[in-house]
Design a protein around this motif. Structure first.
Motif, PDB file in Angstrom:
ATOM      1  N   GLU A  43       0.834  -1.195   0.000  1.00 30.93           N
ATOM      2  CA  GLU A  43       0.000   0.000   0.000  1.00 30.93           C
ATOM      3  C   GLU A  43       0.873   1.250   0.000  1.00 30.93           C
ATOM      4  OE1 GLU A  43      -3.936  -1.768   2.338  1.00 30.93           O
ATOM      5  OE2 GLU A  43      -2.701  -0.214   3.256  1.00 30.93           O
ATOM      6  N   ARG A  44       0.289   2.321  -0.475  1.00 29.75           N
ATOM      7  CA  ARG A  44       0.993   3.599  -0.434  1.00 29.75           C
ATOM      8  C   ARG A  44       1.112   4.048   1.011  1.00 29.75           C
ATOM      9  NH1 ARG A  44      -0.660   7.994  -4.914  1.00 29.75           N
ATOM     10  NH2 ARG A  44      -0.453   6.028  -6.069  1.00 29.75           N
ATOM     11  N   GLU A  45       2.299   4.523   1.375  1.00 30.54           N
ATOM     12  CA  GLU A  45       2.541   4.885   2.767  1.00 30.54           C
ATOM     13  C   GLU A  45       3.160   6.280   2.882  1.00 30.54           C
ATOM     14  OE1 GLU A  45       5.278   2.110   4.525  1.00 30.54           O
ATOM     15  OE2 GLU A  45       6.948   2.731   3.249  1.00 30.54           O
ATOM     16  N   PHE A  46       2.874   6.894   4.011  1.00 30.24           N
ATOM     17  CA  PHE A  46       3.414   8.225   4.318  1.00 30.24           C
ATOM     18  C   PHE A  46       4.914   8.139   4.548  1.00 30.24           C
ATOM     19  CE2 PHE A  46       3.407  12.444   6.070  1.00 30.24           C
ATOM     20  CZ  PHE A  46       4.294  12.413   7.134  1.00 30.24           C
ATOM     21  N   VAL A  47       5.628   9.124   4.012  1.00 32.88           N
ATOM     22  CA  VAL A  47       7.070   9.214   4.218  1.00 32.88           C
ATOM     23  C   VAL A  47       7.422  10.459   5.028  1.00 32.88           C
ATOM     24  CG1 VAL A  47       9.307   9.488   3.086  1.00 32.88           C
ATOM     25  CG2 VAL A  47       7.582   7.968   2.091  1.00 32.88           C
ATOM     26  N   ALA A  48       6.943  11.616   4.588  1.00 37.73           N
ATOM     27  CA  ALA A  48       7.289  12.867   5.253  1.00 37.73           C
ATOM     28  C   ALA A  48       6.261  13.935   4.892  1.00 37.73           C
ATOM     29  CB  ALA A  48       8.685  13.327   4.850  1.00 37.73           C
ATOM     30  N   GLY A  49       6.138  14.917   5.779  1.00 30.59           N
ATOM     31  CA  GLY A  49       5.221  16.011   5.524  1.00 30.59           C
ATOM     32  C   GLY A  49       5.767  17.317   6.068  1.00 30.59           C
ATOM     33  N   VAL A  50       5.275  18.417   5.504  1.00 32.09           N
ATOM     34  CA  VAL A  50       5.720  19.740   5.936  1.00 32.09           C
ATOM     35  C   VAL A  50       4.532  20.696   5.868  1.00 32.09           C
ATOM     36  CG1 VAL A  50       6.499  20.369   3.606  1.00 32.09           C
ATOM     37  CG2 VAL A  50       7.469  21.542   5.587  1.00 32.09           C
ATOM     38  N   THR A  51       4.441  21.574   6.856  1.00 30.90           N
ATOM     39  CA  THR A  51       3.350  22.544   6.879  1.00 30.90           C
ATOM     40  C   THR A  51       3.615  23.695   5.903  1.00 30.90           C
ATOM     41  OG1 THR A  51       4.416  23.588   8.774  1.00 30.90           O
ATOM     42  CG2 THR A  51       2.639  22.028   9.237  1.00 30.90           C
ATOM     43  N   VAL A  52       2.638  24.565   5.793  1.00 32.40           N
ATOM     44  CA  VAL A  52       2.713  25.672   4.848  1.00 32.40           C
ATOM     45  C   VAL A  52       3.968  26.516   5.041  1.00 32.40           C
ATOM     46  CG1 VAL A  52       1.645  27.895   4.291  1.00 32.40           C
ATOM     47  CG2 VAL A  52       0.236  25.839   4.423  1.00 32.40           C
ATOM     48  N   SER A  53       4.268  26.819   6.291  1.00 25.58           N
ATOM     49  CA  SER A  53       5.413  27.689   6.580  1.00 25.58           C
ATOM     50  C   SER A  53       6.749  27.000   6.393  1.00 25.58           C
ATOM     51  CB  SER A  53       5.323  28.192   8.021  1.00 25.58           C
ATOM     52  OG  SER A  53       5.494  27.108   8.919  1.00 25.58           O
ATOM     53  N   VAL A  55       8.039  25.252   8.756  1.00 26.00           N
ATOM     54  CA  VAL A  55       8.635  25.145  10.090  1.00 26.00           C
ATOM     55  C   VAL A  55       8.422  23.757  10.691  1.00 26.00           C
ATOM     56  CG1 VAL A  55       8.491  25.995  12.462  1.00 26.00           C
ATOM     57  CG2 VAL A  55       8.464  27.607  10.539  1.00 26.00           C
ATOM     58  N   ASN A  56       7.227  23.225  10.514  1.00 28.82           N
ATOM     59  CA  ASN A  56       6.894  21.927  11.120  1.00 28.82           C
ATOM     60  C   ASN A  56       6.976  20.809  10.102  1.00 28.82           C
ATOM     61  OD1 ASN A  56       6.215  22.955  13.761  1.00 28.82           O
ATOM     62  ND2 ASN A  56       4.431  23.873  12.792  1.00 28.82           N
ATOM     63  N   THR A  57       7.627  19.723  10.526  1.00 29.04           N
ATOM     64  CA  THR A  57       7.772  18.555   9.668  1.00 29.04           C
ATOM     65  C   THR A  57       7.448  17.292  10.465  1.00 29.04           C
ATOM     66  OG1 THR A  57      10.124  18.351  10.206  1.00 29.04           O
ATOM     67  CG2 THR A  57       9.565  19.647   8.256  1.00 29.04           C
ATOM     68  N   ASP A  58       7.192  16.217   9.756  1.00 25.83           N
ATOM     69  CA  ASP A  58       6.954  14.931  10.386  1.00 25.83           C
ATOM     70  C   ASP A  58       7.444  13.846   9.448  1.00 25.83           C
ATOM     71  OD1 ASP A  58       4.043  13.233  11.855  1.00 25.83           O
ATOM     72  OD2 ASP A  58       6.198  13.111  12.288  1.00 25.83           O
ATOM     73  N   TYR A  59       7.853  12.713  10.028  1.00 27.64           N
ATOM     74  CA  TYR A  59       8.436  11.643   9.235  1.00 27.64           C
ATOM     75  C   TYR A  59       7.916  10.284   9.688  1.00 27.64           C
ATOM     76  CZ  TYR A  59      11.780  15.266   7.959  1.00 27.64           C
ATOM     77  OH  TYR A  59      12.355  16.425   7.505  1.00 27.64           O
ATOM     78  N   ALA A  60       7.897   9.371   8.777  1.00 29.52           N
ATOM     79  CA  ALA A  60       7.664   7.984   9.140  1.00 29.52           C
ATOM     80  C   ALA A  60       8.866   7.484   9.924  1.00 29.52           C
ATOM     81  CB  ALA A  60       7.470   7.138   7.885  1.00 29.52           C
ATOM     82  N   ASP A  61       8.630   6.593  10.862  1.00 34.27           N
ATOM     83  CA  ASP A  61       9.724   6.078  11.693  1.00 34.27           C
ATOM     84  C   ASP A  61      10.834   5.464  10.833  1.00 34.27           C
ATOM     85  OD1 ASP A  61       7.586   4.886  14.411  1.00 34.27           O
ATOM     86  OD2 ASP A  61       8.418   6.869  13.976  1.00 34.27           O
ATOM     87  N   ALA A  62      10.463   4.851   9.726  1.00 36.70           N
ATOM     88  CA  ALA A  62      11.444   4.145   8.901  1.00 36.70           C
ATOM     89  C   ALA A  62      12.465   5.071   8.254  1.00 36.70           C
ATOM     90  CB  ALA A  62      10.724   3.340   7.827  1.00 36.70           C
ATOM     91  N   VAL A  63      12.139   6.361   8.158  1.00 39.09           N
ATOM     92  CA  VAL A  63      13.042   7.280   7.459  1.00 39.09           C
ATOM     93  C   VAL A  63      13.604   8.369   8.360  1.00 39.09           C
ATOM     94  CG1 VAL A  63      11.744   6.856   5.337  1.00 39.09           C
ATOM     95  CG2 VAL A  63      11.285   8.930   6.660  1.00 39.09           C
ATOM     96  N   LYS A  64      13.173   8.416   9.609  1.00 37.73           N
ATOM     97  CA  LYS A  64      13.671   9.452  10.525  1.00 37.73           C
ATOM     98  C   LYS A  64      15.182   9.385  10.641  1.00 37.73           C
ATOM     99  CE  LYS A  64       9.631  10.198  13.484  1.00 37.73           C
ATOM    100  NZ  LYS A  64       9.019   9.965  14.817  1.00 37.73           N
ATOM    101  N   GLY A  65      15.791  10.564  10.558  1.00 36.02           N
ATOM    102  CA  GLY A  65      17.242  10.639  10.655  1.00 36.02           C
ATOM    103  C   GLY A  65      17.961  10.433   9.337  1.00 36.02           C
ATOM    104  N   ARG A  66      17.234   9.985   8.314  1.00 39.41           N
ATOM    105  CA  ARG A  66      17.849   9.770   6.989  1.00 39.41           C
ATOM    106  C   ARG A  66      17.255  10.692   5.919  1.00 39.41           C
ATOM    107  NH1 ARG A  66      17.149   5.030   4.436  1.00 39.41           N
ATOM    108  NH2 ARG A  66      15.105   4.611   5.384  1.00 39.41           N
ATOM    109  N   PHE A  67      15.979  10.990   6.031  1.00 42.95           N
ATOM    110  CA  PHE A  67      15.294  11.818   5.041  1.00 42.95           C
ATOM    111  C   PHE A  67      14.987  13.189   5.640  1.00 42.95           C
ATOM    112  CE2 PHE A  67      13.079   8.248   2.380  1.00 42.95           C
ATOM    113  CZ  PHE A  67      14.307   7.601   2.254  1.00 42.95           C
ATOM    114  N   THR A  68      14.994  14.209   4.783  1.00 39.71           N
ATOM    115  CA  THR A  68      14.634  15.559   5.196  1.00 39.71           C
ATOM    116  C   THR A  68      13.714  16.182   4.155  1.00 39.71           C
ATOM    117  OG1 THR A  68      16.765  15.837   6.318  1.00 39.71           O
ATOM    118  CG2 THR A  68      15.501  17.830   5.841  1.00 39.71           C
ATOM    119  N   ILE A  69      12.573  16.656   4.626  1.00 40.23           N
ATOM    120  CA  ILE A  69      11.648  17.345   3.737  1.00 40.23           C
ATOM    121  C   ILE A  69      11.809  18.848   3.936  1.00 40.23           C
ATOM    122  CG2 ILE A  69       9.736  17.275   5.395  1.00 40.23           C
ATOM    123  CD1 ILE A  69       7.825  16.941   2.984  1.00 40.23           C
ATOM    124  N   SER A  70      11.706  19.581   2.848  1.00 37.27           N
ATOM    125  CA  SER A  70      11.781  21.042   2.920  1.00 37.27           C
ATOM    126  C   SER A  70      10.970  21.620   1.773  1.00 37.27           C
ATOM    127  CB  SER A  70      13.234  21.524   2.850  1.00 37.27           C
ATOM    128  OG  SER A  70      13.826  21.141   1.612  1.00 37.27           O
TER     129      SER A  70
END
Length: 123
Positions: A43-53, A55-70
């Motif tokens: 299934e399609r799964e969440f990887v990372a997200g970022v708010t409008v500004s 400033v706030n980001t969130d990551y799937a546990d599997a990619v934390k510390g390796r991926f960066t969204i901007s």
């Protein structure tokens, strides 16, 4: 809004890629943005997200510390920097726009989707 993802490719384990998602035709700065991925048979799964500004980001546990969204609102583009890639990261990666300005891990919250870009990591 139309979303165009790019930057995928073939990379060896431990390597890096930077995905880009260019938006057009809408008010990019009013959308929260997310990256999702879908591996074959999964299934399609969440990887990372970022708010409008941005400033706030969130990551799937599997990619934390390796991926960066901007995001760069002036360039109407969102990025996903992927470091230390592993074979289990192999998937089609999709960018998506969420009109509610919060990061959701549910794909059903996202209104607009890009076409996907293939990331393949060899061992």
């Amino acid at each position: 809004v139309q979303l165009q993802a790019s930057g995928g490719g073939l990379v060896q384990a431990g390597g890096s890629l930077r995905l880009s998602c260019a938006a057009s035709g809408g008010t990019f700065s009013s959308y929260a943005m997310g990256w999702f991925r879908q591996a074959p048979g999964k299934e399609r799964e969440f990887v990372a997200g970022v708010t409008v500004s941005g400033v706030n980001t969130d990551y799937a546990d599997a990619v934390k510390g390796r991926f960066t969204i901007s995001r760069d609102n002036a360039k109407t583009t969102v990025y996903l920097q992927m470091n230390n890639l592993q074979p289990e990261d192999t998937a089609v990666y999709y960018c998506a726009a969420n009109q509610r300005n919060y990061i959701s891990k549910s794909l059903f919250v996202y209104t607009f989707w890009g076409q996907g870009t293939q990331v393949t990591v060899s061992s």
